[in-house]
Design a protein around this motif. Structure first.
Motif, PDB file in Angstrom:
ATOM      1  N   GLN A  13       0.806  -1.166   0.130  1.00 38.26           N
ATOM      2  CA  GLN A  13      -0.051   0.085   0.008  1.00 38.26           C
ATOM      3  C   GLN A  13       0.821   1.381  -0.010  1.00 38.26           C
ATOM      4  O   GLN A  13       0.455   2.236  -0.756  1.00 38.26           O
ATOM      5  CB  GLN A  13      -0.925   0.185   1.203  1.00 38.26           C
ATOM      6  N   LEU A  14       1.859   1.119   0.768  1.00 41.72           N
ATOM      7  CA  LEU A  14       2.656   2.335   0.869  1.00 41.72           C
ATOM      8  C   LEU A  14       3.456   2.677  -0.452  1.00 41.72           C
ATOM      9  O   LEU A  14       3.775   3.617  -0.955  1.00 41.72           O
ATOM     10  CB  LEU A  14       3.893   2.161   2.115  1.00 41.72           C
ATOM     11  N   ALA A  15       3.925   1.384  -1.197  1.00 44.10           N
ATOM     12  CA  ALA A  15       4.559   1.589  -2.551  1.00 44.10           C
ATOM     13  C   ALA A  15       3.618   2.093  -3.376  1.00 44.10           C
ATOM     14  O   ALA A  15       3.857   3.100  -4.487  1.00 44.10           O
ATOM     15  CB  ALA A  15       5.058   0.119  -2.832  1.00 44.10           C
ATOM     16  N   ASP A  16       2.393   1.701  -3.436  1.00 43.57           N
ATOM     17  CA  ASP A  16       1.085   2.362  -4.210  1.00 43.57           C
ATOM     18  C   ASP A  16       1.143   3.822  -4.170  1.00 43.57           C
ATOM     19  O   ASP A  16       1.109   4.552  -5.020  1.00 43.57           O
ATOM     20  CB  ASP A  16      -0.056   1.624  -3.924  1.00 43.57           C
ATOM     21  N   ILE A  17       1.069   4.295  -3.001  1.00 41.00           N
ATOM     22  CA  ILE A  17       1.073   5.705  -2.672  1.00 41.00           C
ATOM     23  C   ILE A  17       2.119   6.500  -3.269  1.00 41.00           C
ATOM     24  O   ILE A  17       1.987   7.620  -3.731  1.00 41.00           O
ATOM     25  CB  ILE A  17       0.813   6.030  -0.817  1.00 41.00           C
ATOM     26  N   ILE A  18       3.473   5.901  -2.892  1.00 38.13           N
ATOM     27  CA  ILE A  18       4.684   6.635  -3.458  1.00 38.13           C
ATOM     28  C   ILE A  18       4.656   6.403  -4.919  1.00 38.13           C
ATOM     29  O   ILE A  18       4.919   7.729  -5.729  1.00 38.13           O
ATOM     30  CB  ILE A  18       5.879   6.051  -2.776  1.00 38.13           C
ATOM     31  N   THR A  37      12.288   7.296   8.596  1.00 39.71           N
ATOM     32  CA  THR A  37      11.593   7.808   9.750  1.00 39.71           C
ATOM     33  C   THR A  37      10.582   8.538   9.611  1.00 39.71           C
ATOM     34  O   THR A  37       9.489   8.452  10.186  1.00 39.71           O
ATOM     35  CB  THR A  37      12.773   8.526  10.482  1.00 39.71           C
ATOM     36  N   ARG A  38      10.552   9.587   8.462  1.00 37.85           N
ATOM     37  CA  ARG A  38       9.404  10.378   8.252  1.00 37.85           C
ATOM     38  C   ARG A  38       8.204   9.314   7.566  1.00 37.85           C
ATOM     39  O   ARG A  38       7.109   9.763   8.190  1.00 37.85           O
ATOM     40  CB  ARG A  38       9.661  11.436   7.144  1.00 37.85           C
ATOM     41  N   LEU A  39       8.489   8.705   6.829  1.00 35.63           N
ATOM     42  CA  LEU A  39       7.285   7.532   6.403  1.00 35.63           C
ATOM     43  C   LEU A  39       6.906   6.845   7.242  1.00 35.63           C
ATOM     44  O   LEU A  39       5.706   6.896   7.275  1.00 35.63           O
ATOM     45  CB  LEU A  39       8.177   6.774   5.289  1.00 35.63           C
ATOM     46  N   MET A  40       7.853   6.507   8.343  1.00 36.94           N
ATOM     47  CA  MET A  40       7.155   5.495   9.368  1.00 36.94           C
ATOM     48  C   MET A  40       6.127   6.287  10.293  1.00 36.94           C
ATOM     49  O   MET A  40       5.060   5.894  10.505  1.00 36.94           O
ATOM     50  CB  MET A  40       8.434   5.178  10.238  1.00 36.94           C
ATOM     51  N   VAL A  50       8.313   0.042   5.777  1.00 43.06           N
ATOM     52  CA  VAL A  50       8.820   0.844   4.984  1.00 43.06           C
ATOM     53  C   VAL A  50      10.091   0.477   3.949  1.00 43.06           C
ATOM     54  O   VAL A  50       9.974   0.887   2.673  1.00 43.06           O
ATOM     55  CB  VAL A  50       9.456   2.334   5.830  1.00 43.06           C
ATOM     56  N   ARG A  51      10.980  -0.268   4.529  1.00 44.23           N
ATOM     57  CA  ARG A  51      11.984  -0.835   3.676  1.00 44.23           C
ATOM     58  C   ARG A  51      11.599  -1.747   2.530  1.00 44.23           C
ATOM     59  O   ARG A  51      12.069  -1.566   1.544  1.00 44.23           O
ATOM     60  CB  ARG A  51      13.127  -1.197   4.643  1.00 44.23           C
ATOM     61  N   GLN A  52      10.593  -2.320   2.864  1.00 43.32           N
ATOM     62  CA  GLN A  52      10.145  -3.370   1.952  1.00 43.32           C
ATOM     63  C   GLN A  52       9.403  -2.599   0.844  1.00 43.32           C
ATOM     64  O   GLN A  52       9.473  -2.728  -0.184  1.00 43.32           O
ATOM     65  CB  GLN A  52       8.961  -4.174   2.657  1.00 43.32           C
ATOM     66  N   GLY A  55      12.002  -1.115  -1.538  1.00 42.93           N
ATOM     67  CA  GLY A  55      12.466  -2.302  -2.202  1.00 42.93           C
ATOM     68  C   GLY A  55      11.646  -2.713  -3.355  1.00 42.93           C
ATOM     69  O   GLY A  55      12.082  -2.898  -4.476  1.00 42.93           O
ATOM     70  N   VAL A  56      10.342  -2.393  -2.987  1.00 41.53           N
ATOM     71  CA  VAL A  56       9.388  -2.686  -4.155  1.00 41.53           C
ATOM     72  C   VAL A  56       9.523  -1.651  -5.275  1.00 41.53           C
ATOM     73  O   VAL A  56       9.637  -1.940  -6.478  1.00 41.53           O
ATOM     74  CB  VAL A  56       8.091  -2.660  -3.767  1.00 41.53           C
ATOM     75  N   LEU A  57       9.835  -0.494  -4.844  1.00 38.12           N
ATOM     76  CA  LEU A  57      10.119   0.610  -6.014  1.00 38.12           C
ATOM     77  C   LEU A  57      11.382   0.469  -6.633  1.00 38.12           C
ATOM     78  O   LEU A  57      11.318   0.791  -7.657  1.00 38.12           O
ATOM     79  CB  LEU A  57       9.698   1.810  -5.165  1.00 38.12           C
ATOM     80  N   ARG A  58      12.363   0.307  -5.875  1.00 38.17           N
ATOM     81  CA  ARG A  58      13.517  -0.174  -6.477  1.00 38.17           C
ATOM     82  C   ARG A  58      13.608  -1.326  -7.551  1.00 38.17           C
ATOM     83  O   ARG A  58      13.981  -0.867  -8.600  1.00 38.17           O
ATOM     84  CB  ARG A  58      14.678  -0.392  -5.430  1.00 38.17           C
ATOM     85  N   SER A  59      12.865  -2.032  -7.241  1.00 39.47           N
ATOM     86  CA  SER A  59      12.637  -3.382  -8.201  1.00 39.47           C
ATOM     87  C   SER A  59      11.953  -3.071  -9.519  1.00 39.47           C
ATOM     88  O   SER A  59      12.198  -3.551 -10.365  1.00 39.47           O
ATOM     89  CB  SER A  59      12.103  -4.678  -7.559  1.00 39.47           C
ATOM     90  N   GLU A  60      11.306  -2.030  -9.261  1.00 37.32           N
ATOM     91  CA  GLU A  60      10.326  -1.455 -10.342  1.00 37.32           C
ATOM     92  C   GLU A  60      11.158  -0.433 -11.291  1.00 37.32           C
ATOM     93  O   GLU A  60      10.792   0.107 -12.273  1.00 37.32           O
ATOM     94  CB  GLU A  60       9.019  -0.861 -10.158  1.00 37.32           C
TER      95      GLU A  60
END
Length: 140
Positions: A13-18, A37-40, A50-52, A55-60
């Protein structure tokens, strides 16, 4: 916002938002993402989630992360048009670590392997390559 009652994992969900913020231009190429920290704090998530998400966005291929600096929206790269003149084979695969380094390819971006008769195989980053074949003459 994050829906904690959803079946979709919170990091997705966070990856979708970003991702949506990048697509809408609210986060621009080269711009720093908010810190982990800010995202948390903003989304009431743990560091692992947050790190996951990052990671999803990096992999894309949407973001790059620089150690001890943070994550950034991946800058736009100019497209290169490659015209294939004769018979050729094109395969897509993930690059090796050496190819990623040589061609400055972010994590998650595949390469085209172009094999043309009489030429050496060429490795072309897929995120900045348009493959084109000449148009055949009409056979009326």
């Amino acid at each position: 916002m994050i829906d904690f009652g959803s079946d979709r994992p919170v990091h997705r969900q966070l990856a979708d938002i970003i991702r949506a913020d990048i697509a809408a231009g609210r986060l621009k190429p080269g711009q720093a993402l908010p810190s982990e920290t800010r995202l948390m704090q903003q989304y009431e998530l743990g560091r692992v989630a947050v790190r996951q998400a990052l990671g999803v966005l990096r992999s894309e291929g949407l973001v790059v992360t620089v150690k001890r600096e943070g994550s950034y929206v991946r800058p736009q790269v100019p497209l290169q048009r490659v015209v294939i003149a004769g018979p050729a084979e094109v395969a897509a695969r993930m690059p090796s670590p050496d190819e990623r380094k040589e061609f400055d390819i972010p994590e998650g971006v595949p390469v085209f392997v172009l094999s043309e008769a009489g030429r050496r195989k060429r490795i072309l980053p897929a995120d900045r390559t348009i493959l084109a074949w000449p148009k055949a003459a009409d056979s009326d």
